[in-house]
Design an enzyme around this catalytic site. Sequence first.
Site, PDB file in Angstrom:
ATOM      1  N   GLU A   1       0.872  -1.361  -0.256  1.00  0.00           N
ATOM      2  CA  GLU A   1      -0.004  -0.244  -0.078  1.00  0.00           C
ATOM      3  C   GLU A   1       0.848   1.301   0.012  1.00  0.00           C
ATOM      4  O   GLU A   1       0.775   2.082   0.728  1.00  0.00           O
ATOM      5  CB  GLU A   1      -1.033  -0.063   1.150  1.00  0.00           C
TER       6      GLU A   1
ATOM      7  N   GLU B   1      -5.341 -10.919  -0.984  1.00  0.00           N
ATOM      8  CA  GLU B   1      -6.178 -10.810   0.261  1.00  0.00           C
ATOM      9  C   GLU B   1      -7.766 -10.779  -0.087  1.00  0.00           C
ATOM     10  O   GLU B   1      -8.589  -9.963   0.274  1.00  0.00           O
ATOM     11  CB  GLU B   1      -5.790  -9.185   0.691  1.00  0.00           C
TER      12      GLU B   1
END
Length: 264
Positions: free
Chosen positions: A72, A178
């Site tokens: 991220e 994820e």
Amino acid sequence: FCWGNMDKLVKYAKESGCVVRGHPLFWHNQIPEWVNEFAGNDAGLKKIMDEHALTIVDRYKDTVISWDVVNEIFSDESEIYRKTIWYEALGESFVERAFCLAREAAPNGLLLLNEYNGHIAEKRKKIVDRVMYFRKKGIPIDGIGIQGHYNITYPSIDMVIEEIEEYVRLDLSIQITELDVSLFDFFDRRIDLKKPTTDMINSQQRFYEELFKLYEEYRDHISGVTFWGVADDYTWLDNYPVENRKDWPLLFDENLYYLLLSPF
């Protein structure tokens, strides 16, 4: 370093013939306070990075098959990078350093840049531009980790296809890292639902079916699919984006029963 829980997990994986992913080496969240409060110079921060990455990766290099080296790092706003302790001190060289450290410790590991919202063209452009730039410089980025936090209304399967196809064209390895499919649109803030409706479950099932048909189609490029949880008894979506609201994003319900109405 506290190795107890991870050593138990790795031991179980070895005994059970399972594989382990490493997630993540560097993230802006869940950083120890002593690192966030670090008042030294850039050389000191690099030393922290070096010790962290080399120690952890070397310990598990024979068991962990892939690593989300950075997680991220891209902004959802107009700027390219998220402002983190790593970026503000070292600039984008921190990305280069992270991957070089991981490769040094795990010569055979699959090294990924893990990111969410790559199905949005504007963000994907940032991901692709920087990854291809780094690779041209010889930085050992093997591919992309697609987080896959979706819901039953968004994104469209066509948006998911566009993201995967672009990475395939650029010869980037892909892992879905994820995966979950929320039953709530992101802007749906209701809190009164006690169990999922049949329509919700049907929509979730259709989306999962489309996803796995897609993953099967690109199986030569997608080397792994990891769900973000085992069952609905424990999911981060019970507290995000609405705190203390029950969600049912996984394949098994709170009692570990198969939630979808029929097999794929």
